[in-house]
Design a protein around this motif. Sequence first.
Motif, PDB file in Angstrom:
ATOM      1  N   GLY A 116      48.884  40.758  47.508  1.00  8.26           N
ATOM      2  CA  GLY A 116      48.237  42.060  47.459  1.00  8.26           C
ATOM      3  C   GLY A 116      47.518  42.422  46.182  1.00  8.26           C
ATOM      4  N   MET A 117      47.247  41.428  45.312  1.00  6.50           N
ATOM      5  CA  MET A 117      46.553  41.704  44.056  1.00  6.50           C
ATOM      6  C   MET A 117      45.348  40.754  43.917  1.00  6.50           C
ATOM      7  N   PRO A 118      44.281  41.006  44.693  1.00  2.47           N
ATOM      8  CA  PRO A 118      43.138  40.091  44.716  1.00  2.47           C
ATOM      9  C   PRO A 118      42.211  40.263  43.511  1.00  2.47           C
ATOM     10  N   CYS A 119      42.786  40.116  42.330  1.00  5.83           N
ATOM     11  CA  CYS A 119      41.999  40.309  41.117  1.00  5.83           C
ATOM     12  C   CYS A 119      42.639  39.539  39.973  1.00  5.83           C
ATOM     13  N   ALA A 120      41.857  39.290  38.930  1.00  6.63           N
ATOM     14  CA  ALA A 120      42.375  38.604  37.756  1.00  6.63           C
ATOM     15  C   ALA A 120      41.434  38.813  36.584  1.00  6.63           C
ATOM     16  N   GLU A 121      42.026  39.029  35.414  1.00  6.35           N
ATOM     17  CA  GLU A 121      41.262  38.977  34.169  1.00  6.35           C
ATOM     18  C   GLU A 121      41.729  37.723  33.445  1.00  6.35           C
ATOM     19  N   ILE A 122      40.887  36.695  33.485  1.00  7.97           N
ATOM     20  CA  ILE A 122      41.225  35.420  32.844  1.00  7.97           C
ATOM     21  C   ILE A 122      40.741  35.473  31.403  1.00  7.97           C
ATOM     22  N   THR A 123      41.667  35.352  30.456  1.00  5.41           N
ATOM     23  CA  THR A 123      41.280  35.518  29.056  1.00  5.41           C
ATOM     24  C   THR A 123      40.705  34.223  28.478  1.00  5.41           C
ATOM     25  N   PHE A 124      39.768  34.400  27.568  1.00  8.52           N
ATOM     26  CA  PHE A 124      39.160  33.254  26.886  1.00  8.52           C
ATOM     27  C   PHE A 124      40.005  32.793  25.705  1.00  8.52           C
ATOM     28  N   ARG A 125      41.314  33.061  25.782  1.00  6.27           N
ATOM     29  CA  ARG A 125      42.205  32.591  24.724  1.00  6.27           C
ATOM     30  C   ARG A 125      42.587  31.123  24.922  1.00  6.27           C
ATOM     31  N   THR A 126      42.243  30.558  26.079  1.00  7.96           N
ATOM     32  CA  THR A 126      42.540  29.135  26.316  1.00  7.96           C
ATOM     33  C   THR A 126      41.242  28.380  26.592  1.00  7.96           C
ATOM     34  N   GLU A 127      41.265  27.091  26.302  1.00 13.11           N
ATOM     35  CA  GLU A 127      40.044  26.285  26.377  1.00 13.11           C
ATOM     36  C   GLU A 127      39.488  26.142  27.788  1.00 13.11           C
ATOM     37  N   CYS A 128      40.354  26.208  28.790  1.00 12.19           N
ATOM     38  CA  CYS A 128      39.898  25.952  30.150  1.00 12.19           C
ATOM     39  C   CYS A 128      39.532  27.233  30.905  1.00 12.19           C
ATOM     40  N   ALA A 129      39.422  28.352  30.187  1.00 13.58           N
ATOM     41  CA  ALA A 129      39.211  29.647  30.842  1.00 13.58           C
ATOM     42  C   ALA A 129      37.986  29.651  31.759  1.00 13.58           C
ATOM     43  N   ALA A 130      36.843  29.219  31.243  1.00 18.69           N
ATOM     44  CA  ALA A 130      35.607  29.268  32.034  1.00 18.69           C
ATOM     45  C   ALA A 130      35.714  28.383  33.276  1.00 18.69           C
ATOM     46  N   GLU A 131      36.274  27.198  33.093  1.00 19.44           N
ATOM     47  CA  GLU A 131      36.417  26.275  34.227  1.00 19.44           C
ATOM     48  C   GLU A 131      37.389  26.843  35.270  1.00 19.44           C
ATOM     49  N   ALA A 132      38.463  27.451  34.795  1.00 17.83           N
ATOM     50  CA  ALA A 132      39.442  28.055  35.713  1.00 17.83           C
ATOM     51  C   ALA A 132      38.803  29.196  36.511  1.00 17.83           C
ATOM     52  N   ILE A 133      37.973  29.994  35.833  1.00 20.10           N
ATOM     53  CA  ILE A 133      37.269  31.086  36.520  1.00 20.10           C
ATOM     54  C   ILE A 133      36.360  30.528  37.607  1.00 20.10           C
ATOM     55  N   ALA A 134      35.621  29.472  37.269  1.00 18.63           N
ATOM     56  CA  ALA A 134      34.692  28.875  38.235  1.00 18.63           C
ATOM     57  C   ALA A 134      35.428  28.359  39.470  1.00 18.63           C
ATOM     58  N   VAL A 135      36.578  27.716  39.253  1.00 21.38           N
ATOM     59  CA  VAL A 135      37.392  27.192  40.363  1.00 21.38           C
ATOM     60  C   VAL A 135      37.904  28.346  41.224  1.00 21.38           C
ATOM     61  N   MET A 136      38.400  29.389  40.575  1.00 26.27           N
ATOM     62  CA  MET A 136      38.944  30.536  41.288  1.00 26.27           C
ATOM     63  C   MET A 136      37.841  31.256  42.070  1.00 26.27           C
ATOM     64  N   ARG A 137      36.679  31.380  41.466  1.00 26.07           N
ATOM     65  CA  ARG A 137      35.560  32.045  42.130  1.00 26.07           C
ATOM     66  C   ARG A 137      35.145  31.301  43.397  1.00 26.07           C
ATOM     67  N   LYS A 138      35.106  29.980  43.317  1.00 24.08           N
ATOM     68  CA  LYS A 138      34.699  29.176  44.478  1.00 24.08           C
ATOM     69  C   LYS A 138      35.735  29.261  45.600  1.00 24.08           C
ATOM     70  N   GLU A 139      37.001  29.228  45.242  1.00 21.53           N
ATOM     71  CA  GLU A 139      38.083  29.200  46.228  1.00 21.53           C
ATOM     72  C   GLU A 139      38.357  30.588  46.816  1.00 21.53           C
ATOM     73  N   PHE A 140      38.164  31.624  45.990  1.00 22.02           N
ATOM     74  CA  PHE A 140      38.455  33.002  46.424  1.00 22.02           C
ATOM     75  C   PHE A 140      37.245  33.894  46.161  1.00 22.02           C
ATOM     76  N   PRO A 141      36.193  33.753  46.958  1.00 18.94           N
ATOM     77  CA  PRO A 141      34.933  34.470  46.696  1.00 18.94           C
ATOM     78  C   PRO A 141      35.054  35.982  46.711  1.00 18.94           C
ATOM     79  N   GLU A 142      36.072  36.500  47.396  1.00 18.84           N
ATOM     80  CA  GLU A 142      36.220  37.958  47.495  1.00 18.84           C
ATOM     81  C   GLU A 142      37.020  38.562  46.345  1.00 18.84           C
ATOM     82  N   MET A 143      37.624  37.725  45.511  1.00 16.88           N
ATOM     83  CA  MET A 143      38.431  38.239  44.396  1.00 16.88           C
ATOM     84  C   MET A 143      37.567  38.958  43.374  1.00 16.88           C
ATOM     85  N   LEU A 144      38.152  39.965  42.732  1.00 16.98           N
ATOM     86  CA  LEU A 144      37.515  40.610  41.583  1.00 16.98           C
ATOM     87  C   LEU A 144      37.978  39.843  40.353  1.00 16.98           C
ATOM     88  N   ILE A 145      37.042  39.180  39.684  1.00 18.13           N
ATOM     89  CA  ILE A 145      37.412  38.327  38.553  1.00 18.13           C
ATOM     90  C   ILE A 145      36.676  38.775  37.289  1.00 18.13           C
TER      91      ILE A 145
END
Length: 207
Positions: A36-65
């Motif tokens: 029930g929480m279709p959202c995420a704020e992925i912090t750029f405190r880790t090296e893989c942040a951008a890549e993780a966002i891209a993966v999440m965006r592709k897999e869950f297009p309706e999420m608020l990221i």
Amino acid sequence: MTTLNEQLASLKVIPVIAINKVEDAIPLGKALVDNGMPCAEITFRTECAAEAIAVMRKEFPEMLIGAGTVLTNEQVDQAIDAGVDFIVSPGFNPRTVQYCLDKGVAIVPGVNNPSLVEQAMEMGLRTLKFFPAEPSGGVNMLKALTAVYPVKFMPTGGVSLKNVDDYLSIKSVLACGGTWMVPTNLIDEGRWEELGQLVKDAVAHVN
């Protein structure tokens, strides 16, 4: 089209996440969406942040990221390329704010005093992150700011199940950013069932 403010207000809580391994992005996104929480704020405190966002965006297009802890224009570009819906910064950097405005991406910068709120308003912003919320005076400080300024806030920093209701009771608060339902150790150890329960509890608490 639902505005960012409307989406934040409907969610009430935004999980602020430090993700260390890209392969965790999909099971993490699933734990959030399924509970029930279709959202995420992925912090750029880790090296893989951008890549993780891209993966999440592709897999869950309706999420608020959102991309959090964005400090540079280069990180803004990485976040946009990864497909974020909005940018969050811990402080108010006019250069970063202007860059986001020029790029047409929403930015929610961090403020914790009247001068910063006024600087943000001067640049046309009306949705701001109150950070770090608890060390900056918590609910009382936020009430003092909201009594003066016609802006919306997303308090983050020290928000937990114990005090989230106090923040959400303030009319100008759209949602609270929090880490309590997405502990980094549970993500690193792949304990998705436990994390999912924390997410479910958080959703139940604020609804």
